[in-house]
Design a protein around this motif. Structure first.
Motif, mmCIF file in Angstrom:
data_model
loop_
_atom_site.group_PDB
_atom_site.id
_atom_site.type_symbol
_atom_site.label_atom_id
_atom_site.label_comp_id
_atom_site.label_asym_id
_atom_site.label_seq_id
_atom_site.Cartn_x
_atom_site.Cartn_y
_atom_site.Cartn_z
ATOM 1 N N ASP A 1 18.126 42.721 23.324
ATOM 2 C CA ASP A 1 17.757 44.041 23.835
ATOM 3 C C ASP A 1 18.574 44.472 25.050
ATOM 4 O O ASP A 1 18.206 45.426 25.740
ATOM 5 N N ILE A 2 19.697 43.792 25.320
ATOM 6 C CA ILE A 2 20.421 44.085 26.553
ATOM 7 C C ILE A 2 21.913 43.858 26.357
ATOM 8 O O ILE A 2 22.335 43.063 25.501
ATOM 9 N N ASP A 3 22.738 44.569 27.124
ATOM 10 C CA ASP A 3 24.183 44.431 27.024
ATOM 11 C C ASP A 3 24.691 43.250 27.843
ATOM 12 O O ASP A 3 24.158 42.937 28.913
ATOM 13 N N ILE A 4 25.750 42.635 27.325
ATOM 14 C CA ILE A 4 26.484 41.598 28.037
ATOM 15 C C ILE A 4 27.932 42.060 28.120
ATOM 16 O O ILE A 4 28.529 42.445 27.110
ATOM 17 N N TYR A 5 28.488 42.060 29.323
ATOM 18 C CA TYR A 5 29.872 42.489 29.523
ATOM 19 C C TYR A 5 30.711 41.321 30.023
ATOM 20 O O TYR A 5 30.269 40.558 30.889
ATOM 21 N N ILE A 6 31.902 41.194 29.482
ATOM 22 C CA ILE A 6 32.827 40.146 29.905
ATOM 23 C C ILE A 6 34.011 40.803 30.619
ATOM 24 O O ILE A 6 34.559 41.789 30.154
ATOM 25 N N GLU A 7 34.373 40.244 31.752
ATOM 26 C CA GLU A 7 35.284 40.900 32.699
ATOM 27 C C GLU A 7 36.634 40.202 32.794
ATOM 28 O O GLU A 7 36.717 38.974 32.836
ATOM 29 N N ASN A 8 37.697 41.016 32.840
ATOM 30 C CA ASN A 8 39.016 40.451 33.096
ATOM 31 C C ASN A 8 39.095 39.939 34.531
ATOM 32 O O ASN A 8 38.460 40.476 35.441
ATOM 33 N N THR A 9 39.866 38.890 34.711
ATOM 34 C CA THR A 9 40.041 38.345 36.051
ATOM 35 C C THR A 9 41.517 38.028 36.259
ATOM 36 O O THR A 9 42.374 38.458 35.483
ATOM 37 N N TYR A 10 41.828 37.295 37.296
ATOM 38 C CA TYR A 10 43.211 36.879 37.536
ATOM 39 C C TYR A 10 43.213 35.381 37.751
ATOM 40 O O TYR A 10 42.191 34.768 38.066
ATOM 41 N N SER A 11 44.377 34.765 37.550
ATOM 42 C CA SER A 11 44.476 33.319 37.705
ATOM 43 C C SER A 11 45.682 32.977 38.571
ATOM 44 O O SER A 11 46.798 33.422 38.296
ATOM 45 N N LEU A 12 45.442 32.216 39.613
ATOM 46 C CA LEU A 12 46.508 31.753 40.493
ATOM 47 C C LEU A 12 46.918 30.350 40.063
ATOM 48 O O LEU A 12 46.219 29.669 39.321
ATOM 49 N N ASP A 13 48.052 29.907 40.536
ATOM 50 C CA ASP A 13 48.615 28.635 40.083
ATOM 51 C C ASP A 13 47.995 27.474 40.848
ATOM 52 O O ASP A 13 48.403 27.150 41.957
ATOM 53 N N GLY A 14 46.968 26.846 40.241
ATOM 54 C CA GLY A 14 46.320 25.703 40.869
ATOM 55 C C GLY A 14 45.921 24.700 39.813
ATOM 56 O O GLY A 14 46.252 24.840 38.629
ATOM 57 N N ASP A 15 45.211 23.677 40.217
ATOM 58 C CA ASP A 15 44.770 22.661 39.259
ATOM 59 C C ASP A 15 43.746 23.237 38.280
ATOM 60 O O ASP A 15 43.680 22.835 37.124
ATOM 61 N N LEU A 16 42.910 24.178 38.755
ATOM 62 C CA LEU A 16 41.988 24.897 37.899
ATOM 63 C C LEU A 16 42.515 26.308 37.675
ATOM 64 O O LEU A 16 42.969 26.962 38.630
ATOM 65 N N VAL A 17 42.470 26.794 36.439
ATOM 66 C CA VAL A 17 42.941 28.148 36.140
ATOM 67 C C VAL A 17 41.837 28.910 35.409
ATOM 68 O O VAL A 17 41.027 28.325 34.679
ATOM 69 N N ASN A 18 41.816 30.213 35.617
ATOM 70 C CA ASN A 18 40.831 31.074 34.949
ATOM 71 C C ASN A 18 41.312 31.478 33.564
ATOM 72 O O ASN A 18 42.509 31.705 33.344
ATOM 73 N N LEU A 19 40.379 31.588 32.648
ATOM 74 C CA LEU A 19 40.640 32.295 31.405
ATOM 75 C C LEU A 19 40.173 33.732 31.607
ATOM 76 O O LEU A 19 39.489 34.031 32.578
ATOM 77 N N GLY A 20 40.563 34.612 30.693
ATOM 78 C CA GLY A 20 40.184 36.016 30.854
ATOM 79 C C GLY A 20 41.170 36.796 31.701
ATOM 80 O O GLY A 20 40.827 37.854 32.216
ATOM 81 N N ASN A 21 42.392 36.275 31.840
ATOM 82 C CA ASN A 21 43.438 37.006 32.559
ATOM 83 C C ASN A 21 44.489 37.549 31.601
ATOM 84 O O ASN A 21 45.583 37.925 32.015
ATOM 85 N N ASP A 22 44.149 37.599 30.328
ATOM 86 C CA ASP A 22 45.062 38.098 29.306
ATOM 87 C C ASP A 22 44.247 38.839 28.242
ATOM 88 O O ASP A 22 43.189 38.354 27.823
ATOM 89 N N GLU B 1 27.091 44.813 18.922
ATOM 90 C CA GLU B 1 27.167 46.063 19.678
ATOM 91 C C GLU B 1 26.729 45.862 21.125
ATOM 92 O O GLU B 1 26.987 46.716 21.976
ATOM 93 N N ASN B 2 26.061 44.751 21.403
ATOM 94 C CA ASN B 2 25.595 44.474 22.759
ATOM 95 C C ASN B 2 26.669 43.840 23.637
ATOM 96 O O ASN B 2 26.452 43.666 24.835
ATOM 97 N N LEU B 3 27.802 43.478 23.053
ATOM 98 C CA LEU B 3 28.884 42.860 23.820
ATOM 99 C C LEU B 3 29.947 43.899 24.142
ATOM 100 O O LEU B 3 30.439 44.596 23.254
ATOM 101 N N GLY B 4 30.275 44.034 25.435
ATOM 102 C CA GLY B 4 31.281 44.993 25.860
ATOM 103 C C GLY B 4 32.249 44.380 26.864
ATOM 104 O O GLY B 4 32.113 43.221 27.255
ATOM 105 N N PHE B 5 33.214 45.186 27.267
ATOM 106 C CA PHE B 5 34.261 44.733 28.183
ATOM 107 C C PHE B 5 34.101 45.419 29.534
ATOM 108 O O PHE B 5 33.852 46.627 29.599
ATOM 109 N N CYS B 6 34.226 44.655 30.587
ATOM 110 C CA CYS B 6 34.280 45.190 31.952
ATOM 111 C C CYS B 6 35.721 45.146 32.421
ATOM 112 O O CYS B 6 36.315 44.066 32.549
#
Length: 252
Positions: A130-151, A165-170
């Motif tokens: 009954d509710i929306d979920i949004y997934i957000e783009n981020t950025y990734s810097l060069d370190g031992d841990l890296v983010n996904l969602g930067n592409d 239909e409840n899944l959207g993009f931020c």
């Protein structure tokens, strides 16, 4: 389309007053711990009285692509407990970043990490019908841990494999200035939420609009014309709210 501002749970009272003064009608609240909900519960009547809707930004530590299955399930359970607590406030959406992994492993096994995210989201959507979920783009810097969602390809893969239909993009303008990808061309039909801020292309400074950053007014005008956008959130210091709102209204 609702125009709103960002807040942390502990400063929700102040942000409600700012909304009243500047005639904003939405607040996106960062929740770090379950105890943070108590700050929001104290303001339920004020939120209702001023017709201010609430969205939730889940904590940065949340990792949808976590490879340890036990921990991944704990994150799902944590998310669902937040969802349960948000019902009292009629929360409109939950927004989140995809997560992170060890640099060398992500480089070699990116699809496996994204498959973990797909599984994570399917588990949520099954319970949160009954509710929306949004997934957000981020950025990734060069370190031992890296983010996904930067592409943009990460999100294309997810939307291909999670049909809801409840899944959207931020779309976060500040994050894209630091780590650019072709989100607008490839994902424009999925954009339901926009985080607006500006920066120098190096650090996520959360500058206001037209504060000598890299975000152009023509970019703002383009974003405001996107058809499926439900919320625009100013992710910036409160001193920039009024001038940024004026720029938005001028380009609507």
């Amino acid at each position: 389309m609702k125009l709103g501002i960002s807040a942390m749970a502990y400063d929700i009272k102040e942000k409600i007053e700012i909304c009243k003064e500047l005639k904003f009608n939405h607040i996106e609240v960062g929740i770090d711990n379950l105890e943070d909900w108590n700050f929001l519960y104290e303001q339920i009547e004020k939120l209702k009285r001023n017709d201010i809707s609430i969205g939730i930004h889940m904590p940065m530590e949340l990792n949808t692509c976590e490879t340890v299955k036990y921990i991944n399930k704990c994150w799902v359970d944590f998310f669902l407990e937040n969802y349960k607590r948000g019902k009292l406030l009629n929360v409109k959406y939950y927004n989140l970043h995809l997560g992170y992994g060890l640099k060398n492993r992500v480089k070699k096994q990116r699809k496996n990490y994204l498959d973990n995210t797909v599984h994570f989201l399917l588990m949520l959507i099954k319970k949160m019908t009954d509710i929306d979920i949004y997934i957000e783009n981020t950025y990734s810097l060069d370190g031992d841990l890296v983010n996904l969602g930067n592409d943009a390809g990460d999100f294309e893969y997810i939307f291909k494999n999670v049909k809801s239909e409840n899944l959207g993009f931020c779309y976060d303008t500040g994050h894209n200035l630091i780590d650019k990808s072709d989100y607008l061309n490839k994902l424009h039909s999925y954009i339901k939420l926009i985080h607006l801020s500006d920066n120098d292309g190096k650090s996520d400074l959360h500058m206001g609009l037209n504060e000598n950053g890299l975000l152009r007014e023509e970019d703002i005008k383009y974003l405001l014309k996107l058809k499926n956008v439900k919320y625009i959130v100013l992710e910036m210091d409160k001193k920039f709210f009024q001038t940024s709102k004026n720029i938005i209204l001028k380009n609507l």
